[in-house]
Design a protein around this motif. Structure first.
Motif, PDB file in Angstrom:
ATOM      1  N   MET A 176       0.830  -1.208   0.000  1.00  0.00           N
ATOM      2  CA  MET A 176       0.000   0.000   0.000  1.00  0.00           C
ATOM      3  C   MET A 176       0.861   1.253   0.000  1.00  0.00           C
ATOM      4  SD  MET A 176      -3.304  -0.734   2.466  1.00  0.00           S
ATOM      5  CE  MET A 176      -2.378  -1.234   3.913  1.00  0.00           C
ATOM      6  N   GLU A 177       1.897   1.250   0.819  1.00  0.00           N
ATOM      7  CA  GLU A 177       2.771   2.423   0.930  1.00  0.00           C
ATOM      8  C   GLU A 177       3.486   2.709  -0.396  1.00  0.00           C
ATOM      9  OE1 GLU A 177       5.722   3.839   4.414  1.00  0.00           O
ATOM     10  OE2 GLU A 177       6.496   2.153   3.241  1.00  0.00           O
ATOM     11  N   ASN A 178       3.909   1.651  -1.088  1.00  0.00           N
ATOM     12  CA  ASN A 178       4.667   1.835  -2.332  1.00  0.00           C
ATOM     13  C   ASN A 178       3.786   2.090  -3.545  1.00  0.00           C
ATOM     14  OD1 ASN A 178       7.077   1.388  -0.950  1.00  0.00           O
ATOM     15  ND2 ASN A 178       7.043  -0.810  -1.326  1.00  0.00           N
ATOM     16  N   ASN A 179       2.480   2.002  -3.364  1.00  0.00           N
ATOM     17  CA  ASN A 179       1.559   2.288  -4.459  1.00  0.00           C
ATOM     18  C   ASN A 179       1.413   3.800  -4.596  1.00  0.00           C
ATOM     19  OD1 ASN A 179      -0.338   2.108  -6.467  1.00  0.00           O
ATOM     20  ND2 ASN A 179      -2.041   1.597  -5.085  1.00  0.00           N
ATOM     21  N   ASP A 180       2.154   4.375  -5.538  1.00  0.00           N
ATOM     22  CA  ASP A 180       2.164   5.837  -5.684  1.00  0.00           C
ATOM     23  C   ASP A 180       0.805   6.380  -6.100  1.00  0.00           C
ATOM     24  OD1 ASP A 180       4.857   5.964  -5.015  1.00  0.00           O
ATOM     25  OD2 ASP A 180       5.510   5.648  -7.092  1.00  0.00           O
ATOM     26  N   ASP A 181       0.102   5.636  -6.915  1.00  0.00           N
ATOM     27  CA  ASP A 181      -1.225   6.060  -7.344  1.00  0.00           C
ATOM     28  C   ASP A 181      -2.252   5.502  -6.367  1.00  0.00           C
ATOM     29  OD1 ASP A 181      -3.516   6.837  -8.585  1.00  0.00           O
ATOM     30  OD2 ASP A 181      -3.239   5.620 -10.395  1.00  0.00           O
ATOM     31  N   LYS A 182      -2.617   6.319  -5.387  1.00  0.00           N
ATOM     32  CA  LYS A 182      -3.507   5.843  -4.325  1.00  0.00           C
ATOM     33  C   LYS A 182      -4.941   5.627  -4.805  1.00  0.00           C
ATOM     34  CE  LYS A 182      -0.161   6.058  -1.366  1.00  0.00           C
ATOM     35  NZ  LYS A 182       0.537   4.826  -0.957  1.00  0.00           N
ATOM     36  N   THR A 183      -5.213   5.958  -6.082  1.00  0.00           N
ATOM     37  CA  THR A 183      -6.551   5.697  -6.603  1.00  0.00           C
ATOM     38  C   THR A 183      -6.645   4.311  -7.246  1.00  0.00           C
ATOM     39  OG1 THR A 183      -6.017   6.658  -8.777  1.00  0.00           O
ATOM     40  CG2 THR A 183      -6.852   8.155  -7.077  1.00  0.00           C
ATOM     41  N   THR A 184      -5.500   3.629  -7.350  1.00  0.00           N
ATOM     42  CA  THR A 184      -5.476   2.300  -7.959  1.00  0.00           C
ATOM     43  C   THR A 184      -5.838   1.247  -6.917  1.00  0.00           C
ATOM     44  OG1 THR A 184      -3.708   3.014  -9.444  1.00  0.00           O
ATOM     45  CG2 THR A 184      -4.082   0.658  -9.246  1.00  0.00           C
ATOM     46  N   PRO A 185      -6.791   0.373  -7.200  1.00  0.00           N
ATOM     47  CA  PRO A 185      -7.147  -0.680  -6.233  1.00  0.00           C
ATOM     48  C   PRO A 185      -5.961  -1.603  -5.949  1.00  0.00           C
ATOM     49  CG  PRO A 185      -8.795  -0.505  -7.971  1.00  0.00           C
ATOM     50  CD  PRO A 185      -7.632   0.322  -8.409  1.00  0.00           C
ATOM     51  N   VAL A 186      -5.971  -2.190  -4.764  1.00  0.00           N
ATOM     52  CA  VAL A 186      -4.956  -3.174  -4.379  1.00  0.00           C
ATOM     53  C   VAL A 186      -5.642  -4.519  -4.191  1.00  0.00           C
ATOM     54  CG1 VAL A 186      -3.303  -3.884  -2.609  1.00  0.00           C
ATOM     55  CG2 VAL A 186      -3.447  -1.475  -3.287  1.00  0.00           C
ATOM     56  N   ARG A 187      -5.145  -5.531  -4.884  1.00  0.00           N
ATOM     57  CA  ARG A 187      -5.620  -6.911  -4.686  1.00  0.00           C
ATOM     58  C   ARG A 187      -4.378  -7.791  -4.679  1.00  0.00           C
ATOM     59  NH1 ARG A 187      -9.564  -5.049  -8.235  1.00  0.00           N
ATOM     60  NH2 ARG A 187      -8.386  -5.829 -10.031  1.00  0.00           N
ATOM     61  N   MET A 188      -4.043  -8.339  -3.551  1.00  0.00           N
ATOM     62  CA  MET A 188      -2.805  -9.105  -3.454  1.00  0.00           C
ATOM     63  C   MET A 188      -2.876 -10.147  -2.348  1.00  0.00           C
ATOM     64  SD  MET A 188      -1.214  -7.986  -0.439  1.00  0.00           S
ATOM     65  CE  MET A 188       0.545  -7.971  -0.644  1.00  0.00           C
ATOM     66  N   VAL A 292      -4.739   1.856   9.751  1.00  0.00           N
ATOM     67  CA  VAL A 292      -3.797   1.192   8.845  1.00  0.00           C
ATOM     68  C   VAL A 292      -3.924   1.781   7.442  1.00  0.00           C
ATOM     69  CG1 VAL A 292      -3.129  -1.017   7.820  1.00  0.00           C
ATOM     70  CG2 VAL A 292      -3.869  -0.929  10.211  1.00  0.00           C
ATOM     71  N   ILE A 293      -5.156   2.021   7.012  1.00  0.00           N
ATOM     72  CA  ILE A 293      -5.395   2.651   5.705  1.00  0.00           C
ATOM     73  C   ILE A 293      -4.715   4.007   5.639  1.00  0.00           C
ATOM     74  CG2 ILE A 293      -7.176   3.682   4.242  1.00  0.00           C
ATOM     75  CD1 ILE A 293      -7.417   0.744   4.050  1.00  0.00           C
ATOM     76  N   GLU A 294      -4.876   4.791   6.690  1.00  0.00           N
ATOM     77  CA  GLU A 294      -4.313   6.152   6.721  1.00  0.00           C
ATOM     78  C   GLU A 294      -2.788   6.127   6.801  1.00  0.00           C
ATOM     79  OE1 GLU A 294      -5.220  10.414   8.962  1.00  0.00           O
ATOM     80  OE2 GLU A 294      -5.864   8.532   9.899  1.00  0.00           O
ATOM     81  N   ALA A 295      -2.231   5.198   7.599  1.00  0.00           N
ATOM     82  CA  ALA A 295      -0.770   5.119   7.738  1.00  0.00           C
ATOM     83  C   ALA A 295      -0.090   4.804   6.418  1.00  0.00           C
ATOM     84  CB  ALA A 295      -0.409   4.051   8.781  1.00  0.00           C
ATOM     85  N   ALA A 296      -0.808   4.112   5.527  1.00  0.00           N
ATOM     86  CA  ALA A 296      -0.240   3.755   4.228  1.00  0.00           C
ATOM     87  C   ALA A 296      -0.456   4.833   3.178  1.00  0.00           C
ATOM     88  CB  ALA A 296      -0.840   2.440   3.744  1.00  0.00           C
ATOM     89  N   GLY A 297      -1.096   5.936   3.568  1.00  0.00           N
ATOM     90  CA  GLY A 297      -1.239   7.063   2.649  1.00  0.00           C
ATOM     91  C   GLY A 297      -2.574   7.159   1.951  1.00  0.00           C
ATOM     92  N   TYR A 298      -3.556   6.342   2.350  1.00  0.00           N
ATOM     93  CA  TYR A 298      -4.883   6.393   1.745  1.00  0.00           C
ATOM     94  C   TYR A 298      -5.823   7.212   2.629  1.00  0.00           C
ATOM     95  CZ  TYR A 298      -3.638   2.599  -1.479  1.00  0.00           C
ATOM     96  OH  TYR A 298      -3.050   1.837  -2.450  1.00  0.00           O
TER      97      TYR A 298
END
Length: 343
Positions: A176-188, A292-298
């Motif tokens: 999450m932290e390394n995802n520069d585009d915070k509008t892109t969904p994360v599925r992992m 946790v969401i906020e700490a990762a930049g979302y």
């Protein structure tokens, strides 16, 4: 005299059958006490005229001896190489050796099956370091220093800031932290080895395999989590498997749930394995905590997520009916060969 010696040397060289014998002939003719060397020492007793004639003949004999010794040596070397090749020749009609084929460990089989399932849903497979920072293993997962929740995952520390990870959740945080585009969904999902200071017994180990999953997007709810886990349960344990959520507590999810599956032994009717409940606990999950969401930049007001984690050994034990986790690490081929279904 020299002609007679020449003939003797030729006969000796011709009679030689190996390199060791040739070496002996060389010593007897050209060595410090050899015949030619001894004749050289007699030069001092000869007249000047004799020295010229005898010296020339002796030199020619010495040169000739070196030549035939060298030729014989080359011939013997070729013979030796030829003999070695013949001795090492492979008989293609002899029966061959039977080699055992390499096979997958049951934990590898289960891991591959889990990865294949989530890959088919569009999840990426991410891996991380087993030596992790306290920041990512605890703090960014809403577990600050000195918080009692850390006691749930007592672990091995290298120093105040580095430890053997207790779960693969740090991989989720880093993703999450390394995802520069915070509008892109994360599925992992993030499979890997983790460590805790548990006692080794039939159901616990100080190290074990874990796989965690994470989805972060808009409008993500527990219903999405339940639907995903139902598909997963049917894939791993059969179409009649059902999922049950029970309220629980995890610092990094809110709300948090324990997840039970229909007992694969009695199919939900009740037996000694499931303690007559018809259910077996298999994993923990929940909505990702806003901290946790906020700490990762979302922005937690816009993005939500769900996360889950399960032990791969636990899945293997349920799937294959294994009664002791230690069987998976004892390297007993008699046990491991039961799962030799290479895909």
């Amino acid at each position: 005299m020299l002609d007679k010696l020449k003939l003797e040397i030729i006969d000796k060289v011709n009679d030689v059958n190996n390199l060791e014998e040739l070496k002996q002939v060389k010593v007897e003719t050209l060595g410090k006490k050899g015949a030619i060397t001894q004749l050289t020492k007699t030069m001092k007793d000869k007249s000047e005229e004799e020295k010229k004639t005898f010296g020339k003949q002796l030199h020619e004999l010495k040169e000739y001896t070196n030549i035939i010794l060298d030729q014989k040596e080359k011939f013997l070397l070729k013979q030796k190489i030829k003999a070695d090749i013949e001795a090492e020749k492979i008989d293609i009609f002899l029966p061959g050796y039977e080699f055992a084929a390499g096979l997958y460990h049951p934990l590898t089989l289960v891991t591959k099956e889990i990865e294949d399932f989530f890959s088919s849903l569009g999840y990426s497979i991410n891996e991380g370091n087993e030596v992790e920072e306290d920041k990512y293993n605890f703090e960014m997962l809403n577990i600050p220093k000195d918080h009692p929740a850390r006691d749930m995952q007592d672990t091995f520390y290298f120093n105040a800031e580095e430890l053997l990870r207790t779960h693969t959740s740090p991989v989720q945080v880093r993703t999450m932290e390394n995802n520069d585009d915070k509008t892109t969904p994360v599925r992992m999902i993030c499979p890997g080895k983790v460590y805790r200071r548990d006692e080794d017994d039939a159901t616990h180990s100080h190290q074990f395999m874990q796989v965690e999953g994470l989805v972060v997007d808009k409008n993500i709810s527990l219903a999405d989590l339940k639907g995903t886990l139902e598909l997963f349960a049917k894939k791993m344990f059969g179409d009649n498997t059902k999922v049950r959520f029970r309220p629980s507590y995890f610092p990094f999810t809110e709300p948090s749930v324990e997840v039970d599956l229909t007992c694969h032994i009695c199919k939900g009717k009740g037996c000694s394995v499931c303690k007559n409940t018809g259910w077996i606990e298999i994993l923990g999950a929940g909505q990702v905590h806003p901290n946790v969401i906020e700490a990762a930049g979302y922005d937690p007001n816009i993005y939500q997520g769900f996360a889950f984690g399960l032990g791969i050994e636990r899945v293997a034990m349920l799937k294959y009916g294994i009664d002791d986790i230690r069987h998976l690490y004892n390297n007993n081929l008699g046990f491991l060969n039961q799962f030799n279904k290479v895909k």
